[in-house]
Scaffold this active site. Structure first.
Site, PDB file in Angstrom:
ATOM      1  N   GLY A 136      48.127  -6.386  54.165  1.00 22.05           N
ATOM      2  CA  GLY A 136      46.860  -7.369  54.207  1.00 22.05           C
ATOM      3  C   GLY A 136      45.713  -6.888  55.356  1.00 22.05           C
ATOM      4  O   GLY A 136      46.174  -6.506  57.185  1.00 22.05           O
ATOM      5  N   ASP A 137      44.651  -7.464  55.170  1.00 22.88           N
ATOM      6  CA  ASP A 137      43.603  -7.991  56.111  1.00 22.88           C
ATOM      7  C   ASP A 137      43.361  -6.325  56.834  1.00 22.88           C
ATOM      8  O   ASP A 137      42.622  -6.257  58.119  1.00 22.88           O
ATOM      9  CB  ASP A 137      44.595  -8.749  57.813  1.00 22.88           C
ATOM     10  N   GLY A 162      40.366  -4.489  55.635  1.00 24.50           N
ATOM     11  CA  GLY A 162      39.123  -4.374  55.384  1.00 24.50           C
ATOM     12  C   GLY A 162      38.726  -3.649  54.716  1.00 24.50           C
ATOM     13  O   GLY A 162      37.423  -3.378  53.722  1.00 24.50           O
ATOM     14  N   GLY A 217      36.990  -5.837  51.700  1.00 24.67           N
ATOM     15  CA  GLY A 217      35.989  -6.482  51.239  1.00 24.67           C
ATOM     16  C   GLY A 217      34.343  -5.619  51.365  1.00 24.67           C
ATOM     17  O   GLY A 217      34.102  -5.530  50.739  1.00 24.67           O
ATOM     18  N   GLY A 226      40.354 -13.596  51.847  1.00 26.81           N
ATOM     19  CA  GLY A 226      39.674 -13.122  53.231  1.00 26.81           C
ATOM     20  C   GLY A 226      38.681 -11.847  52.816  1.00 26.81           C
ATOM     21  O   GLY A 226      39.249 -11.369  54.022  1.00 26.81           O
ATOM     22  N   HIS A 227      37.778 -11.836  52.958  1.00 27.73           N
ATOM     23  CA  HIS A 227      37.580 -10.676  52.918  1.00 27.73           C
ATOM     24  C   HIS A 227      35.787 -10.618  52.855  1.00 27.73           C
ATOM     25  O   HIS A 227      35.313 -11.279  52.846  1.00 27.73           O
ATOM     26  CB  HIS A 227      36.885 -10.102  50.880  1.00 27.73           C
ATOM     27  N   THR A 228      36.130 -10.059  54.838  1.00 29.84           N
ATOM     28  CA  THR A 228      34.816 -10.870  55.509  1.00 29.84           C
ATOM     29  C   THR A 228      33.731  -9.652  55.415  1.00 29.84           C
ATOM     30  O   THR A 228      33.876  -8.067  55.598  1.00 29.84           O
ATOM     31  CB  THR A 228      34.980 -10.484  56.802  1.00 29.84           C
ATOM     32  N   SER A 269      40.640 -16.234  56.157  1.00 24.21           N
ATOM     33  CA  SER A 269      40.959 -17.384  55.140  1.00 24.21           C
ATOM     34  C   SER A 269      41.788 -18.674  56.363  1.00 24.21           C
ATOM     35  O   SER A 269      41.451 -20.266  56.204  1.00 24.21           O
ATOM     36  CB  SER A 269      41.735 -17.404  54.573  1.00 24.21           C
ATOM     37  N   GLY A 308      42.392 -18.212  60.205  1.00 20.83           N
ATOM     38  CA  GLY A 308      41.972 -18.248  61.251  1.00 20.83           C
ATOM     39  C   GLY A 308      43.308 -18.373  62.560  1.00 20.83           C
ATOM     40  O   GLY A 308      43.216 -17.790  63.100  1.00 20.83           O
ATOM     41  N   ARG A 335      46.461 -13.049  64.379  1.00 16.71           N
ATOM     42  CA  ARG A 335      47.601 -11.833  63.050  1.00 16.71           C
ATOM     43  C   ARG A 335      48.070 -11.072  64.575  1.00 16.71           C
ATOM     44  O   ARG A 335      48.030 -11.105  65.369  1.00 16.71           O
ATOM     45  CB  ARG A 335      46.163 -10.481  62.583  1.00 16.71           C
TER      46      ARG A 335
END
Length: 430
Positions: free
Chosen positions: A13-14, A16, A18, A41-43, A301, A303, A306
Site C-alpha cells: 500500500g501507499d 502512489g 492516486g 488515502g490517495h494523495t 489517512s 498520519g 511508515r
C-alpha cells in the site's frame, strides 16, 4: 470495445496509486473503486495543490470523468458526506458525477466501536488497523448480517436488520470487550438520513460498466491498499479485509475477466509498510529514517509514520504473478537521490536455504533474511524529470535492473508528487 485498465498496489500500500489514476484519467469514461473503504488515502498534487481522497475515486478532479463506487467497497456514511462536502466547497462538482452501487455495505457505528476495542484489547499483538470499522463491516457482509445501501430505503426492513445486528454486536461490546453499547435509535435515525442523502447517487454500477465497454469508453479500476495486504494472498493475518488483487476488481465492480485489458502495478523505488506484520527489508536505522523524511512517509489517512526499507524483488515478483501485471509504475524515484549506494532484495534465506519465493504465512516471512544485490546510487537531482534520457545513468540502470529482476516491463516512472512529475514510457491505454 472499450479499454479497461486496473491500477493496483504491488507492495504493502501507499505506493502512489492516486496520482497515477489521476494522470491516466484524461479522456476517461469512468473511474471505479472496487474494494476497501475510507482506510485508503490517495494523495493528488495538481499545480502544487494537495488533495487527499479516501472513498471517492481519484478521477473526481477531472471534470468529465464519471466516478463509480462498486459493491466491493464498504462505505462510511459520515466519511463519504465529509469528503463530498470538502470537495464541493473547493469547487469540485461531485454528486452529479458520483454513482454508488446499492449492494455496497455500510460501515456502522458498532463496526467502528468493535474495531477500536479489539485493537486496544490486542495490545502488542494488534494488527495495526486504522480503527475505522473496515474489518468488522466486511465480517458482517460475509456473515450476511451487513446493512447495504439498498436497505436504507426500506425503513421496516432496516429496523429489523439493525436490531438484529445490535443485539449481536452490543453483547460482544459490553460483555467481552467491556466497552459501551451502541444506541439503536441514534444509529437508526442517522441511517435513514443517509439513505435520503445517497438516494440520487444510487446506481447499477455493474450495468454502467458494461454499457461503457459497449460504447468503446475507457474505464479505469482504482485499487486501494496493496497486493501484499490482500486477505487471501497477503501476509495473513497482517492484512486488510478485502481482495486488493486483480480478482477483487472483477468481483467488487461486477465485471468479467474479459473486461480487463491491462493491469498496472504501482511500486515505490524502495518499500514501505504501515502497521504490524513482516517486512524483511525494513531499515530500522538512519538510512530508513532518511528515506522516511525525504519521502514524507506518513500515512495520508492516519498520519502514522511508515516503516521504510529497500526494494524487495521477491515480494514484487509475487505481486506480479498473482495479478498478471502487464506493466509496472515505479514511483518516488527522486527520494533515492543523493544516496551513495542502493540495495535490492533478490532472494531470501529461509530455513537454511536460499529461495526466490515468498512464504505463504506471516510467521514464515518473519523468519526470512534478505539476500541483497547492491547498486551504485546517484548524486544528481531527478525531481520532476519527465524524459528518460535526462535521468542520471545510475538511475536508468537501477530501473532497468528492477525491470529485469521483476520480469515485468516498467511503463511509467514518477519523479515527484505533482501530476506533471511523470514519464510515461508506455501508455496502458495505447
Amino acid at each position: 470495445m472499450g479499454q479497461s485498465v486496473v491500477v493496483l498496489g504491488a507492495q504493502w500500500g501507499d505506493e502512489g496509486k492516486g496520482k497515477i489514476v489521476d494522470l491516466l484519467t484524461e479522456e476517461i469514461g469512468a473511474v471505479v473503486r472496487f474494494q476497501g473503504g475510507h482506510n485508503a488515502g490517495h494523495t493528488l498534487v495538481i499545480n502544487g495543490k494537495k488533495t487527499v481522497l479516501h472513498l471517492i475515486p481519484s478521477g473526481i478532479l477531472r471534470d468529465d470523468a464519471l466516478c463509480l463506487i462498486g459493491n466491493g467497497v464498504v462505505i462510511s456514511p459520515a466519511a463519504l458526506q465529509k469528503e463530498i462536502a470538502e470537495l464541493e466547497t473547493s469547487g469540485v462538482e461531485v454528486r452529479s458525477r458520483l454513482k454508488i452501487s446499492p449492494a455496497a455495505p455500510l460501515i456502522m457505528p458498532y463496526h467502528i466501536a468493535l474495531d477500536q476495542a479489539r485493537e486496544r484489547a490486542a495490545g502488542g499483538k494488534a494488527i495495526g488497523t486504522t480503527g475505522r470499522g473496515i474489518g468488522p463491516a466486511y465480517e458482517d457482509k460475509v456473515a450476511r448480517r451487513g446493512i447495504r445501501i439498498a436497505d436504507l430505503h426500506y425503513p421496516k426492513q432496516l429496523e429489523e436488520l439493525l436490531r438484529t445486528a445490535l443485539d449481536y454486536h452490543n453483547f460482544v461490546l459490553t460483555n467481552y470487550l467491556k466497552t459501551d453499547a451502541v444506541d439503536f435509535q441514534k444509529t437508526f435515525d442517522e441511517a435513514l438520513a443517509f439513505g435520503e442523502y445517497v438516494q440520487p447517487m444510487k446506481s447499477d454500477v455493474a450495468g454502467i460498466l458494461h454499457d461503457l465497454r459497449k460504447q468503446g469508453k475507457r474505464v479505469l479500476f482504482e485499487g486501494a491498499q496493496g497486493a501484499l495486504l490482500d486477505i487471501d494472498h497477503g501476509t495473513y493475518p497482517y492484512v486488510t479485509s478485502s481482495n486488493t488483487t486483480v480478482g477483487g476488481a472483477l468481483a467488487g465492480a461486477g465485471v468479467g475477466a474479459d473486461s480487463i485489458d491491462y493491469v498496472l502495478g504501482i511500486a515505490k523505488a524502495y518499500a514501505t509498510r504501515v502497521g504490524g506484520g513482516p517486512f524483511p527489508t525494513e531499515l530500522d536505522d538512519e538510512i530508513g529514517q532518511g528515506i522516511r523524511d525525504r519521502g514524507a512517509e506518513y500515512g495520508a489517512s492516519t498520519g502514522r509514520p511508515r516503516r521504510c526499507g529497500w526494494m524487495d524483488i521477491v515480494a514484487l515478483k509475487r505481486a506480479v504473478a498473482i495479478n498478471g501485471i502487464s506493466g509496472l509504475c515505479i514511483t518516488k524515484l527522486d527520494v533515492l537521490d543523493g544516496m551513495e549506494k542502493l540495495k535490492v532484495c533478490i532472494a531470501y534465506e529461509y530455513n537454511g536455504k536460499r529461495t526466490e519465493y515468498a512464504p505463504l504465512d506471516a510467521q514464515g516471512w518473519e523468519e526470512c533474511t534478505p539476500v541483497y544485490l547492491e547498486f551504485p546510487g546517484w548524486t544528481e537531482n531527478t525531481h520532476g524529470i519527465t524524459n528518460w534520457d535526462d535521468l542520471p545513468p545510475a538511475a536508468r540502470a537501477y530501473l532497468r535492473s528492477l525491470e529485469e529482476l521483476a520480469g515485468c516491463p516498467i511503463s511509467i516512472v514518477s519523479t515527484g508528487p505533482d501530476r506533471d512529475h511523470t514519464m510515461v514510457l508506455q501508455d496502458p491505454f495505447a
